[in-house]
Design a protein around this motif. Structure first.
Motif, PDB file in Angstrom:
ATOM      1  N   GLU A 124    -118.335  91.653  -0.292  1.00  0.00           N
ATOM      2  CA  GLU A 124    -118.293  90.891  -1.378  1.00  0.00           C
ATOM      3  C   GLU A 124    -118.761  89.665  -0.511  1.00  0.00           C
ATOM      4  O   GLU A 124    -118.860  88.875  -0.461  1.00  0.00           O
ATOM      5  N   HIS A 125    -118.227  88.813  -0.109  1.00  0.00           N
ATOM      6  CA  HIS A 125    -118.760  87.912   0.603  1.00  0.00           C
ATOM      7  C   HIS A 125    -118.210  87.893   2.029  1.00  0.00           C
ATOM      8  O   HIS A 125    -118.566  88.345   2.787  1.00  0.00           O
ATOM      9  N   SER A 126    -117.308  88.178   1.959  1.00  0.00           N
ATOM     10  CA  SER A 126    -116.514  87.992   3.122  1.00  0.00           C
ATOM     11  C   SER A 126    -117.196  88.541   4.072  1.00  0.00           C
ATOM     12  O   SER A 126    -117.558  87.528   4.764  1.00  0.00           O
ATOM     13  N   LEU A 127    -117.749  89.432   4.124  1.00  0.00           N
ATOM     14  CA  LEU A 127    -118.353  89.533   5.251  1.00  0.00           C
ATOM     15  C   LEU A 127    -119.465  89.131   5.069  1.00  0.00           C
ATOM     16  O   LEU A 127    -120.460  89.868   4.863  1.00  0.00           O
ATOM     17  N   GLY A 128    -119.691  88.085   5.556  1.00  0.00           N
ATOM     18  CA  GLY A 128    -120.961  87.416   5.638  1.00  0.00           C
ATOM     19  C   GLY A 128    -122.035  88.325   5.512  1.00  0.00           C
ATOM     20  O   GLY A 128    -122.738  88.134   4.766  1.00  0.00           O
ATOM     21  N   HIS A 129    -122.140  89.483   6.094  1.00  0.00           N
ATOM     22  CA  HIS A 129    -123.313  89.688   6.182  1.00  0.00           C
ATOM     23  C   HIS A 129    -123.868  90.015   4.792  1.00  0.00           C
ATOM     24  O   HIS A 129    -124.703  89.526   4.424  1.00  0.00           O
ATOM     25  N   HIS A 191    -123.099  81.259  -1.655  1.00  0.00           N
ATOM     26  CA  HIS A 191    -124.072  82.341  -1.066  1.00  0.00           C
ATOM     27  C   HIS A 191    -123.664  83.648  -1.154  1.00  0.00           C
ATOM     28  O   HIS A 191    -124.208  84.368  -1.960  1.00  0.00           O
ATOM     29  N   GLU A 192    -122.506  83.761  -0.821  1.00  0.00           N
ATOM     30  CA  GLU A 192    -121.671  85.061  -1.115  1.00  0.00           C
ATOM     31  C   GLU A 192    -121.636  85.444  -2.529  1.00  0.00           C
ATOM     32  O   GLU A 192    -122.284  86.283  -2.887  1.00  0.00           O
ATOM     33  N   VAL A 193    -120.592  84.631  -2.836  1.00  0.00           N
ATOM     34  CA  VAL A 193    -120.533  84.905  -4.543  1.00  0.00           C
ATOM     35  C   VAL A 193    -121.561  84.849  -5.463  1.00  0.00           C
ATOM     36  O   VAL A 193    -121.567  85.380  -6.408  1.00  0.00           O
ATOM     37  N   GLY A 194    -122.648  83.936  -5.121  1.00  0.00           N
ATOM     38  CA  GLY A 194    -123.460  83.575  -6.134  1.00  0.00           C
ATOM     39  C   GLY A 194    -124.144  84.809  -6.045  1.00  0.00           C
ATOM     40  O   GLY A 194    -125.039  85.297  -6.941  1.00  0.00           O
ATOM     41  N   ALA A 195    -124.065  85.827  -5.120  1.00  0.00           N
ATOM     42  CA  ALA A 195    -124.926  86.764  -4.961  1.00  0.00           C
ATOM     43  C   ALA A 195    -124.602  87.507  -6.414  1.00  0.00           C
ATOM     44  O   ALA A 195    -123.495  87.414  -7.132  1.00  0.00           O
ATOM     45  N   HIS A 230    -116.804  89.192  10.373  1.00  0.00           N
ATOM     46  CA  HIS A 230    -118.079  88.361  10.587  1.00  0.00           C
ATOM     47  C   HIS A 230    -118.434  87.919   9.083  1.00  0.00           C
ATOM     48  O   HIS A 230    -119.026  88.465   8.392  1.00  0.00           O
ATOM     49  N   ILE A 231    -118.610  86.452   9.192  1.00  0.00           N
ATOM     50  CA  ILE A 231    -119.176  85.809   8.003  1.00  0.00           C
ATOM     51  C   ILE A 231    -120.423  84.906   8.407  1.00  0.00           C
ATOM     52  O   ILE A 231    -120.492  84.899   9.578  1.00  0.00           O
ATOM     53  N   ASP A 232    -120.884  84.308   7.219  1.00  0.00           N
ATOM     54  CA  ASP A 232    -121.913  83.441   7.695  1.00  0.00           C
ATOM     55  C   ASP A 232    -121.557  82.576   8.857  1.00  0.00           C
ATOM     56  O   ASP A 232    -122.338  82.378   9.660  1.00  0.00           O
ATOM     57  N   HIS A 233    -120.407  81.925   8.884  1.00  0.00           N
ATOM     58  CA  HIS A 233    -120.049  80.912   9.570  1.00  0.00           C
ATOM     59  C   HIS A 233    -119.372  81.297  10.901  1.00  0.00           C
ATOM     60  O   HIS A 233    -119.145  80.580  11.972  1.00  0.00           O
ATOM     61  N   ARG A 258    -106.225  97.677   9.887  1.00  0.00           N
ATOM     62  CA  ARG A 258    -107.058  96.458  10.516  1.00  0.00           C
ATOM     63  C   ARG A 258    -108.349  96.491   9.848  1.00  0.00           C
ATOM     64  O   ARG A 258    -109.294  97.340  10.179  1.00  0.00           O
ATOM     65  N   SER A 259    -108.470  95.950   8.745  1.00  0.00           N
ATOM     66  CA  SER A 259    -109.703  95.805   7.954  1.00  0.00           C
ATOM     67  C   SER A 259    -109.611  94.893   6.851  1.00  0.00           C
ATOM     68  O   SER A 259    -108.585  94.498   6.454  1.00  0.00           O
ATOM     69  N   GLU A 260    -110.598  94.281   6.272  1.00  0.00           N
ATOM     70  CA  GLU A 260    -110.465  93.276   5.233  1.00  0.00           C
ATOM     71  C   GLU A 260    -110.071  94.270   3.914  1.00  0.00           C
ATOM     72  O   GLU A 260    -111.174  94.937   3.550  1.00  0.00           O
ATOM     73  N   LEU A 261    -109.247  93.941   3.183  1.00  0.00           N
ATOM     74  CA  LEU A 261    -109.028  94.761   2.057  1.00  0.00           C
ATOM     75  C   LEU A 261    -108.954  94.080   0.810  1.00  0.00           C
ATOM     76  O   LEU A 261    -109.345  94.610  -0.234  1.00  0.00           O
ATOM     77  N   ALA A 262    -108.723  92.868   0.657  1.00  0.00           N
ATOM     78  CA  ALA A 262    -108.955  92.088  -0.365  1.00  0.00           C
ATOM     79  C   ALA A 262    -110.159  91.258  -0.304  1.00  0.00           C
ATOM     80  O   ALA A 262    -110.278  90.481   0.634  1.00  0.00           O
TER      81      ALA A 262
END
Length: 312
Positions: A124-129, A191-195, A230-233, A258-262
Motif C-alpha cells: 500500500e504505500h507504505s512501502l514506498g516501493h 503517489h502511494e495512495v493515488g495509486a 523503505h518508503i519514497d522518502h 517485526r513487519s508492517e502490519l497496518a
C-alpha cells in the motif's frame, strides 16, 4: 443490527479487507462492475482466489496494473509473491498479468500479484516501493491529487453510502498525509495512495460493505507491527508516519511481529468505519471471512478475519 467486526490479529490492509469480505460471501463480480464507474478499468485487472496461510484457507485479492502501467510497476515486487498458488484466482486473468509481471515468473497467476499487494500493506504505500512505480508510469495517475480522486468518486454515480464511505476514507488519508508533509488537503498528491490499487481497495471495500447490508462496523485494536520500512522518502519506522497519524484516537496493539502490519489504507478503513474498538461484541454470527495478506509469517497466519452477524 447487521454488524461487521474486523478481527485484526495480523493487522489490516485494503486488499485484506476486500479478500475477507469476498471470503465472507460478498460478490466480487458485482464490485468489479461497479468499479467501472470510475473509468479507470483500463488501468487494472482484478483477481481473487483461495490461498492457504499457515493452515487457514483465505481469499487473496489483487489489483494487477495493466500494461499501461506495467513497465515500472511490477518491478520490485517480485519479491513477495508468495506463491499463493495460482489457482487462486478464479479467473483467467492469469494471462493478463502474466506478462506484465514477468517477474513473477511465469507463474502468472497466483502469485503474481499476490505479492504486490499483499503486502498490501506494504504496498500500500507504505512501502514506498511499490508505489513509486506503480503509478508513475501513467502520468495521469502517477500522482493523482486528492481533488482528482474526490472528483472521480463524485462523478461515478455510486450510491450515497458507497460515495460517502469512500470519500471519508480518502479524506482521512489525505489529512494525515497533508499533516505530515505540511500541505493543505487540496495540495496533497497521492503517489502511494493515488495509486490505482489504493483507489480500488477503498472504493471496492465500500461497495462490498454496502452490498452486504452492513449497518454498523466494529473492530479489534489494530496491531501496527514494528521494525522499519523503505518508503519514497527513505527508511521509516513502523508504523509509518501516515499510518500512525490515521490511527490517532484508535487503540493500537502489539503482537511482536517485526513487519508492517497496518497499511495507511487499511488503517483508514478501520478508523473511519468502526464506531467502536474492542473485543468481539455479543452477536449471532452469520458469516466469517479470511482475507490473505501478501507476507507469510512463520508462526502466524497473515490474514484479516471478518465476522458478520446480528447484534442487539
Amino acid at each position: 443490527m447487521r454488524t461487521l467486526y474486523f478481527d485484526c490479529f495480523s493487522g489490516i490492509s485494503g486488499d485484506m479487507v476486500i479478500g475477507a469480505l469476498i471470503d465472507a460471501g460478498a460478490d466480487p463480480v458485482q464490485m468489479e462492475e461497479e468499479l467501472k464507474k470510475l473509468n479507470m478499468d483500463e488501468e487494472y485487472n482484478l483477481s481473487w482466489g483461495k490461498v492457504v496461510k499457515n493452515g487457514i484457507t483465505s481469499t487473496k485479492f489483487d489489483v494487477i496494473l495493466t500494461s499501461k502501467s506495467d513497465q515500472t510497476h511490477e518491478h520490485s515486487h517480485s519479491h513477495e509473491h508468495e506463491h499463493s498458488h495460482g489457482h487462486s484466482h478464479s479467473h483467467d486473468h492469469e494471462h493478463r498479468h502474466g506478462h506484465s509481471h514477468s517477474h513473477e515468473h511465469g507463474h502468472r497467476h497466483g502469485h503474481s500479484h499476490s505479492h504486490e499487494h499483499g503486502h498490501s500493506h506494504e504496498h500500500e504505500h507504505s512501502l514506498g516501493h511499490e508505489h513509486n512505480h506503480s503509478h508513475v508510469p501513467h502520468s495521469h495517475h502517477g500522482s493523482r491529487t486528492y481533488k482528482q480522486i474526490v472528483e472521480a468518486i463524485n462523478e461515478a454515480n455510486f450510491n450515497e453510502s458507497v460515495a460517502n464511505m469512500s470519500l471519508a476514507i480518502f479524506k482521512k488519508i489525505g489529512e494525515a498525509e497533508g499533516h505530515i508533509h505540511g500541505l493543505p488537503l487540496e495540495k496533497v498528491h497521492f503517489h502511494e495512495v493515488g495509486a490505482v490499487d489504493s483507489i480500488i481497495d477503498i472504493v471496492g471495500a465500500a461497495i462490498l460493505i454496502d452490498q452486504l447490508g452492513i449497518e454498523s462496523v466494529q473492530s479489534s485494536a489494530i496491531p501496527t507491527g514494528s521494525g522499519h520500512i523503505h518508503i519514497d522518502h527513505g527508511i521509516y519506522p513502523v508504523p509509518a508516519p501516515a499510518t500512525l497519524e490515521i490511527l490517532k484516537g484508535v487503540p493500537i496493539a502489539s503482537n511482536g511481529i517485526r513487519s508492517e502490519l497496518a497499511t495507511p489504507t487499511g488503517a483508514a478503513i478501520a478508523a473511519v468505519l468502526a464506531g467502536n474498538f474492542g473485543s468481539l461484541p455479543p452477536m449471532t454470527v452469520e458469516s466469517i471471512g479470511y482475507g490473505a495478506g501478501t507476507k507469510t509469517f512463520e508462526n502466524h497466519p497473515n490474514v484479516l478475519r471478518v465476522i458478520i452477524g446480528e447484534t442487539q
